[in-house]
Design a protein around this motif. Structure first.
Motif, PDB file in Angstrom:
ATOM      1  N   LEU A  48       2.011   7.791  10.603  1.00  0.00           N
ATOM      2  CA  LEU A  48       2.849   6.594  10.509  1.00  0.00           C
ATOM      3  C   LEU A  48       2.454   5.721   9.316  1.00  0.00           C
ATOM      4  O   LEU A  48       2.386   4.510   9.413  1.00  0.00           O
ATOM      5  CB  LEU A  48       2.770   5.767  11.806  1.00  0.00           C
ATOM      6  N   ASN A  49       2.192   6.371   8.195  1.00  0.00           N
ATOM      7  CA  ASN A  49       1.784   5.620   7.018  1.00  0.00           C
ATOM      8  C   ASN A  49       2.603   6.064   5.808  1.00  0.00           C
ATOM      9  O   ASN A  49       2.258   7.022   5.130  1.00  0.00           O
ATOM     10  CB  ASN A  49       0.283   5.836   6.767  1.00  0.00           C
ATOM     11  N   PRO A  50       3.711   5.357   5.535  1.00  0.00           N
ATOM     12  CA  PRO A  50       4.591   5.775   4.436  1.00  0.00           C
ATOM     13  C   PRO A  50       3.893   5.766   3.074  1.00  0.00           C
ATOM     14  O   PRO A  50       4.263   6.538   2.192  1.00  0.00           O
ATOM     15  CB  PRO A  50       5.745   4.767   4.470  1.00  0.00           C
ATOM     16  N   SER A  51       2.882   4.907   2.896  1.00  0.00           N
ATOM     17  CA  SER A  51       2.171   4.893   1.608  1.00  0.00           C
ATOM     18  C   SER A  51       1.518   6.245   1.367  1.00  0.00           C
ATOM     19  O   SER A  51       1.586   6.802   0.269  1.00  0.00           O
ATOM     20  CB  SER A  51       1.076   3.811   1.599  1.00  0.00           C
ATOM     21  N   ARG A  52       0.897   6.770   2.413  1.00  0.00           N
ATOM     22  CA  ARG A  52       0.216   8.058   2.287  1.00  0.00           C
ATOM     23  C   ARG A  52       1.217   9.188   2.089  1.00  0.00           C
ATOM     24  O   ARG A  52       1.087  10.012   1.189  1.00  0.00           O
ATOM     25  CB  ARG A  52      -0.638   8.313   3.527  1.00  0.00           C
ATOM     26  N   THR A  53       2.244   9.221   2.940  1.00  0.00           N
ATOM     27  CA  THR A  53       3.241  10.291   2.820  1.00  0.00           C
ATOM     28  C   THR A  53       3.865  10.302   1.429  1.00  0.00           C
ATOM     29  O   THR A  53       4.002  11.360   0.814  1.00  0.00           O
ATOM     30  CB  THR A  53       4.346  10.108   3.876  1.00  0.00           C
ATOM     31  N   SER A  54       4.220   9.119   0.940  1.00  0.00           N
ATOM     32  CA  SER A  54       4.898   9.065  -0.359  1.00  0.00           C
ATOM     33  C   SER A  54       3.947   9.462  -1.482  1.00  0.00           C
ATOM     34  O   SER A  54       4.353  10.110  -2.448  1.00  0.00           O
ATOM     35  CB  SER A  54       5.484   7.677  -0.614  1.00  0.00           C
ATOM     36  N   ALA A  55       2.668   9.105  -1.354  1.00  0.00           N
ATOM     37  CA  ALA A  55       1.695   9.478  -2.390  1.00  0.00           C
ATOM     38  C   ALA A  55       1.533  10.996  -2.427  1.00  0.00           C
ATOM     39  O   ALA A  55       1.452  11.598  -3.502  1.00  0.00           O
ATOM     40  CB  ALA A  55       0.354   8.799  -2.127  1.00  0.00           C
ATOM     41  N   LEU A  56       1.503  11.608  -1.239  1.00  0.00           N
ATOM     42  CA  LEU A  56       1.360  13.067  -1.179  1.00  0.00           C
ATOM     43  C   LEU A  56       2.611  13.759  -1.722  1.00  0.00           C
ATOM     44  O   LEU A  56       2.516  14.756  -2.452  1.00  0.00           O
ATOM     45  CB  LEU A  56       1.090  13.513   0.259  1.00  0.00           C
ATOM     46  N   LEU A  57       3.768  13.237  -1.367  1.00  0.00           N
ATOM     47  CA  LEU A  57       5.011  13.836  -1.878  1.00  0.00           C
ATOM     48  C   LEU A  57       5.060  13.726  -3.397  1.00  0.00           C
ATOM     49  O   LEU A  57       5.362  14.702  -4.093  1.00  0.00           O
ATOM     50  CB  LEU A  57       6.230  13.145  -1.257  1.00  0.00           C
ATOM     51  N   ALA A  58       4.756  12.542  -3.912  1.00  0.00           N
ATOM     52  CA  ALA A  58       4.832  12.336  -5.361  1.00  0.00           C
ATOM     53  C   ALA A  58       3.847  13.255  -6.075  1.00  0.00           C
ATOM     54  O   ALA A  58       4.198  13.902  -7.069  1.00  0.00           O
ATOM     55  CB  ALA A  58       4.553  10.870  -5.703  1.00  0.00           C
ATOM     56  N   ALA A  59       2.627  13.349  -5.547  1.00  0.00           N
ATOM     57  CA  ALA A  59       1.617  14.195  -6.196  1.00  0.00           C
ATOM     58  C   ALA A  59       2.022  15.663  -6.147  1.00  0.00           C
ATOM     59  O   ALA A  59       1.870  16.398  -7.140  1.00  0.00           O
ATOM     60  CB  ALA A  59       0.262  13.995  -5.520  1.00  0.00           C
TER      61      ALA A  59
END
Lengths: 255, 309
Positions: free
Chosen positions: A90-101
């Motif tokens: 439940l942490n969009p910051s983490r999910t988005s960082a992983l997707l972007a990377a």
């Protein structure tokens, strides 16, 4: 055109079970591809059929998430990227960082498609966060898309208006579910999906530089669904009269 | 950490709600509430405390520009918490802001508290079946679910202008058309009659509108009627991806009760449902149920309502 589509292996909210204290049993809960993610996959496939190119499905999640990635491949995506991470943070910051990377590693994309939100948590933050992290343009809540070699035109479905926009590429686009009717894969497509290449990356290898801001999940409990569940029986007229009577007694209607 | 609590929404009604949330939260971080405005302070926005007016930014967005301007101001003024209304534009503002400021982000809060070091937000997840409390260190961005807080009645304190410059915008607006609107305000309606797929034709909607107006209520609908069939505008759409309502009475007519719909109305005081299928999930989420054909039950209800006294 190189198109990426982000899918989430969401908790199947209909199948969610609770312990006797009312806490949801998230670990081991049944999962499914987010309901709106299918619209994103469909949109990606339509872009490919219009202008050609490749569609890459990307997911962040536990080992189970492979199922949703396979579903995207069965629908027609050419290859997949699976970022293995602890699920349900439940942490969009983490999910988005992983997707972007992972997108940066997986290729040069002209278009990154996402759903407006996941069907289980529906925060709507991951797509614009991915755009911001990649430095791409962003168009949220698209219900119509038209793509040329250099630009994407979209109709955005906002609360009070419909907005037409033009965006340069590369861009991240989130689509709403009325954008299209997702296709169902055939049995043959489902079988062929297992042969399509999937690259697996570990989250810790992508986010070695400290990761992202933590979100701690405190309490989680079932929403009380304390309803009376009284069926009003009798003929239609009798049942209707009983309901009106009950609603007057509850004091919720003033007629 | 200490600092102010900023609130922002491009939607004036939501801005007053978020302002109230900021007022409640400010003492916990030993700061004041600050209403962030772009271009000029809007008349319709109420909120106690300072009014921070960002100059240079285009007044009506887009979100890309709003986020850049707010982040510039935040970098120099250092708020502890930034609350953003979770509208479709607002979510983009908040998401970009959290990345630009490199801070955490808690989504869709309906209650917010802070112990001075962290911020905790209660939100609904798993299509409304679960209430979760999430905590993140300060500073933090929080998106606030519209309708969760009352509107502030606070009076504006000092107005402070801040030159945030004019950022570059990549997405061009080509045009905008307002959705056809009645005078639908489902959020403040005491009674909502809501129509679902059980309604066979668009021409049958006036029958339900009639029932709604006889109950002094408003007409809503489930997703298929607005998003797929287009019989009603999107502002009627109640559910996870539409409007979230909590009226005194929610009367679901011909709605099967998918979880995504329940998520939009589960906090109603009393729920009643009419459906032909006794096993429809809507009855599990209802206080009163009538199993029957809405084309017979609705006229019977109208008759029963008029047969009083």
């Amino acid at each position: 055109m190189n198109v990426a589509v982000c899918v989430k292996h969401a908790v199947d909210e209909g199948e969610l079970r609770f312990d006797p204290a009312g806490r949801p049993l998230i670990e081991g809960a049944a999962g499914k591809m987010g309901a709106f993610d299918k619209n994103a996959v469909e949109a990606a496939l339509r872009v490919r059929s219009e202008v050609g190119g490749e569609v890459v499905g990307v997911t962040v999640g536990g080992a189970d998430a492979r199922k949703s990635l396979k579903e995207a491949l069965a629908m027609g995506a050419d290859r997949g990227v699976h970022v293995l991470d602890e699920p349900h943070l439940l942490n969009p910051s983490r999910t988005s960082a992983l997707l972007a990377a992972s997108l940066r590693e997986a290729g040069q994309f002209d278009l990154v498609l996402c759903a407006e939100g996941s069907s289980d948590t529906y925060s709507g933050l991951v797509p614009p966060m991915v755009a911001e992290r990649l430095g791409y343009a962003y168009v949220g809540y698209a219900r119509k898309l038209g793509v040329t070699a250099s630009e994407v035109r979209a109709e955005r479905s906002l609360e009070e208006s419909i907005e037409s926009v033009a965006s340069p590429l590369p861009a991240v686009i989130s689509v709403v579910s009325e954008a299209n009717e997702p296709r169902y894969p055939t049995l043959i497509q489902i079988m062929q999906a297992s042969k399509k290449p999937v690259a697996e990356v570990r989250a810790q290898d992508l986010l070695s530089a400290g990761g992202t801001h933590s979100v701690t999940i405190g309490s989680m409990f079932a929403h009380s669904t304390d309803r009376k569940r009284i069926f009003l029986e009798g003929t239609t007229d009798e049942a209707a009269a009983k309901l009106v009577d009950a609603l007057r007694k509850e004091g919720v209607i003033s007629v | 950490m200490t600092g102010d609590v900023w609130s922002f929404s491009e939607n004036a009604a939501v801005a007053s709600e978020v302002a109230l949330a900021a007022e409640g939260l400010a003492p916990a971080v030993q700061g004041g509430p600050v209403v962030v405005e772009v271009g000029r302070a809007r008349d319709g926005v109420r909120g106690g405390g300072e009014r921070l007016v960002l100059q240079g930014c285009p007044q009506d967005g887009p979100a890309e520009a709003l986020a850049e301007c707010i982040s510039r101001a935040a970098k120099s003024l250092g708020p502890a918490i930034i609350l953003v209304g979770a509208t479709r534009e607002g979510r983009e503002v908040a998401a970009r802001l959290a990345v630009k400021l490199d801070v955490g982000c808690l989504p869709e809060a309906s209650r917010i508290s802070s112990d001075g070091k962290t911020v905790s937000a209660e939100r609904s997840v798993y299509a409304g079946r679960v209430s979760a409390t999430l905590t993140s260190p300060l500073p933090c961005v929080v998106t606030v679910r519209p309708g969760s807080f009352a509107k502030s009645t606070g009076a504006t304190g000092t107005v402070r202008n801040y030159d945030a410059g004019t950022p570059e915008v990549r997405v061009r607006r080509l045009g905008s058309s307002r959705r056809e609107t009645g005078s639908v305000d489902l959020k403040s309606a005491k009674v909502i009659v809501s129509a679902g797929r059980g309604v066979k034709r668009k021409e049958d909607l006036p029958m339900l509108e009639g029932l709604a107006s006889e109950m002094k209520g408003a007409l809503g609908c489930s997703r298929p009627l607005s998003s797929d069939l287009g019989w009603l505008s999107e502002e009627h759409h109640i559910g996870l991806t539409g409007v979230v309502v909590k009226p005194d009475l929610y009367l679901a007519v011909g709605i099967s009760g998918q979880l995504q719909h329940i998520a939009g109305m589960k906090d109603s005081k009393v729920v009643a449902a009419v459906n032909t299928d006794r096993d429809a999930p809507i009855f599990q989420a209802s206080d009163y149920g009538i199993v029957g054909d809405l084309y017979q039950v609705v006229p019977a209800l109208r008759k029963a309502l008029s047969a009083r006294h």
